[in-house]
Design a protein around this motif. Structure first.
Motif, PDB file in Angstrom:
ATOM      1  N   LEU A  46      -8.216  -8.830  -1.060  1.00  0.00           N
ATOM      2  CA  LEU A  46      -8.676  -9.130  -2.897  1.00  0.00           C
ATOM      3  C   LEU A  46      -7.006  -7.761  -3.370  1.00  0.00           C
ATOM      4  CD1 LEU A  46      -8.349  -9.852  -5.606  1.00  0.00           C
ATOM      5  CD2 LEU A  46      -9.750  -8.184  -5.583  1.00  0.00           C
ATOM      6  N   PHE A  47      -7.122  -6.791  -2.828  1.00  0.00           N
ATOM      7  CA  PHE A  47      -6.127  -5.603  -2.830  1.00  0.00           C
ATOM      8  C   PHE A  47      -5.060  -6.155  -1.578  1.00  0.00           C
ATOM      9  CE2 PHE A  47      -9.695  -2.259  -3.946  1.00  0.00           C
ATOM     10  CZ  PHE A  47      -9.354  -2.432  -4.909  1.00  0.00           C
ATOM     11  N   CYS A  50      -3.320  -9.611  -3.559  1.00  0.00           N
ATOM     12  CA  CYS A  50      -2.648  -8.988  -5.096  1.00  0.00           C
ATOM     13  C   CYS A  50      -1.463  -8.402  -4.693  1.00  0.00           C
ATOM     14  CB  CYS A  50      -3.811  -8.298  -5.446  1.00  0.00           C
ATOM     15  SG  CYS A  50      -3.223  -7.231  -7.116  1.00  0.00           S
ATOM     16  N   CYS A  54       2.301 -10.259  -5.824  1.00  0.00           N
ATOM     17  CA  CYS A  54       2.760  -9.795  -6.865  1.00  0.00           C
ATOM     18  C   CYS A  54       4.352  -9.261  -6.433  1.00  0.00           C
ATOM     19  CB  CYS A  54       2.789  -8.425  -7.342  1.00  0.00           C
ATOM     20  SG  CYS A  54       3.720  -7.967  -8.797  1.00  0.00           S
ATOM     21  N   LEU A 164       0.034  -1.669  -5.885  1.00  0.00           N
ATOM     22  CA  LEU A 164      -0.673  -3.023  -5.659  1.00  0.00           C
ATOM     23  C   LEU A 164      -1.893  -2.923  -4.724  1.00  0.00           C
ATOM     24  CD1 LEU A 164       1.143  -5.654  -7.552  1.00  0.00           C
ATOM     25  CD2 LEU A 164      -0.671  -4.034  -8.490  1.00  0.00           C
ATOM     26  N   GLU A 165      -1.537  -2.499  -3.809  1.00  0.00           N
ATOM     27  CA  GLU A 165      -2.567  -2.972  -2.386  1.00  0.00           C
ATOM     28  C   GLU A 165      -2.585  -1.377  -1.877  1.00  0.00           C
ATOM     29  OE1 GLU A 165      -3.474  -2.826   1.625  1.00  0.00           O
ATOM     30  OE2 GLU A 165      -0.986  -2.576   1.613  1.00  0.00           O
TER      31      GLU A 165
END
Length: 400
Positions: A46-47, A50, A54, A164-165
């Motif tokens: 998920l990370f 994401c 983005c 974000l990751e």
């Protein structure tokens, strides 16, 4: 100083770090899946998704804003490589006409190839400029400014992907190691890759951003870069470890991170950022900035930020130093655990040293702007949509 051979080499190095970081995260996710740790595997993926998603969204939007996306596929022009000013001028025109069809752009970005396209186009033009062209062409200021504009777009996207990751990934992996005593070599490789990615993207962003604006002095190599990198790594490391310890104390404390994120988003709305051409994309941008502000400070308006920076780092340092104390008081076995004292020591040390290096950098090594940097570009010459939007974007982005 223009776009040099060293900058070309470091750009290639940036690709390697980017691919390595994502690859190790995917490897960790596969290992979790094979071990039956479905929740950990899902969060890891998920990370990754994401951060990648983005970056691709903003990359596609900037292609559209800069005129890089056409309505038909017959706009592609192949740039000739030659050792003359006329050839370079034709190549520059080819770059502006080297457009993707809207369908191709969407498909490529869905396949997570948008950043690689940008790397390819930057390196193609950079190699032609610094290795192939004549000395008179290599000294063309506008040509180098365009190269740094391309590099700055990439550094912005890498910064989004990193925070974000890589930073959430660090918290997750540290939570698994500290809270569940689940250790493996690939986890440590993943953590190391994330730290390298944070270090590289932060410093590369700062250097590219400052070099891309005519009224901002470039951060020189050597001591200023080392001190800046150390200050960022230490403050981010202390922050990540403190937040990891908080989540280890109880997973419900993840809502505290959500609250900190919400405060960051509220601040961006209060500052009325104007980074994107779309209102919906601006909301996404503000949400991303909120995530970045969980871990480090950035000036989102390009104005004097001494007071905001002071408040931010005092608040973060206070939280970082109080979290180990809270862990010790609320967790009965904290003093006997094999990780608490080392982690607490690293949190205290990195936070204090990071703040000292921050003060050192901004007191003695920081090159201030020669003129105020505004959110909007005023008085530009008659330039195309691509140049206008790229300059507006660079001057409205996170500045620090």
């Amino acid at each position: 100083m223009g776009f040099t051979k060293r900058r070309c080499i470091t750009t290639v190095f940036g690709i390697v770090i980017y691919v390595t970081d994502v690859g190790t995260d995917l490897w960790v996710a596969v290992q979790y899946f094979e071990d039956g740790r479905v929740a950990w595997c899902t969060l890891t993926l998920l990370f990754v998704l994401c951060g990648l998603a983005c970056a691709q969204i903003f990359s596609y939007a900037w292609f559209c804003d800069d005129g890089g996306v056409a309505d038909s596929a017959d706009r592609a022009v192949r740039a000739d490589t030659a050792d003359s000013a006329d050839a370079v001028e034709r190549a520059d025109k080819a770059d502006s006409a080297d457009q993707l069809s809207r369908r191709s752009a969407v498909v490529l970005h869905l396949l997570q190839l948008g950043i690689f396209i940008r790397y390819y186009r930057l390196l193609r033009k950079a190699v032609r400029t610094v290795w192939v062209c004549s000395p008179s062409v290599r000294d063309d200021t506008e040509l180098h400014r365009d190269l740094f504009a391309k590099a700055t777009d990439l550094s912005m996207l890498r910064l989004f992907e990193t925070f974000l990751e890589s930073t959430p990934q660090l918290i997750l992996q540290l939570y698994i190691i500290l809270g569940h005593d689940h250790r493996s070599v690939i986890q440590y490789v993943c953590i190391t890759g994330s730290f390298f990615n944070i270090a590289w993207s932060t410093v590369d962003y700062r250097r590219c951003f400052r070099r891309s604006l005519p009224d901002v002095s470039e951060m020189p190599w050597g001591l200023p870069t080392v001190v800046y990198l150390s200050y960022k790594l230490l403050t981010v490391s202390g922050r990540v470890l403190a937040l990891s310890l908080l989540v280890v104390l109880h997973t419900y404390y993840v809502f505290a991170l959500a609250f900190v994120w919400l405060l960051g988003v509220i601040w961006t709305y209060r500052e009325e950022t104007d980074f994107c051409t779309s209102k919906h994309l601006e909301k996404l941008y503000r949400a991303v900035v909120g995530v970045i502000l969980i871990f480090t400070f950035f000036n989102i308006k390009g104005q004097n930020s001494k007071l905001q920076m002071l408040v931010y780092y005092v608040a973060c340092a206070t939280q970082n130093l109080l979290i180990p104390v809270m862990f010790f008081c609320l967790e009965p076995g904290a003093a006997k655990s094999d990780f608490f004292w080392p982690v607490a020591g690293v949190i205290f040390t990195s936070t204090i040293l990071g703040l000292l290096l921050l003060c050192l950098f901004y007191k003695f090594l920081h090159r201030k702007t020669e003129a105020p940097v505004a959110d909007e570009v005023d008085g530009l010459r008659n330039e195309g949509k691509k140049d206008l939007e790229a300059k507006r974007r660079m001057q409205a982005f996170l500045q620090h």
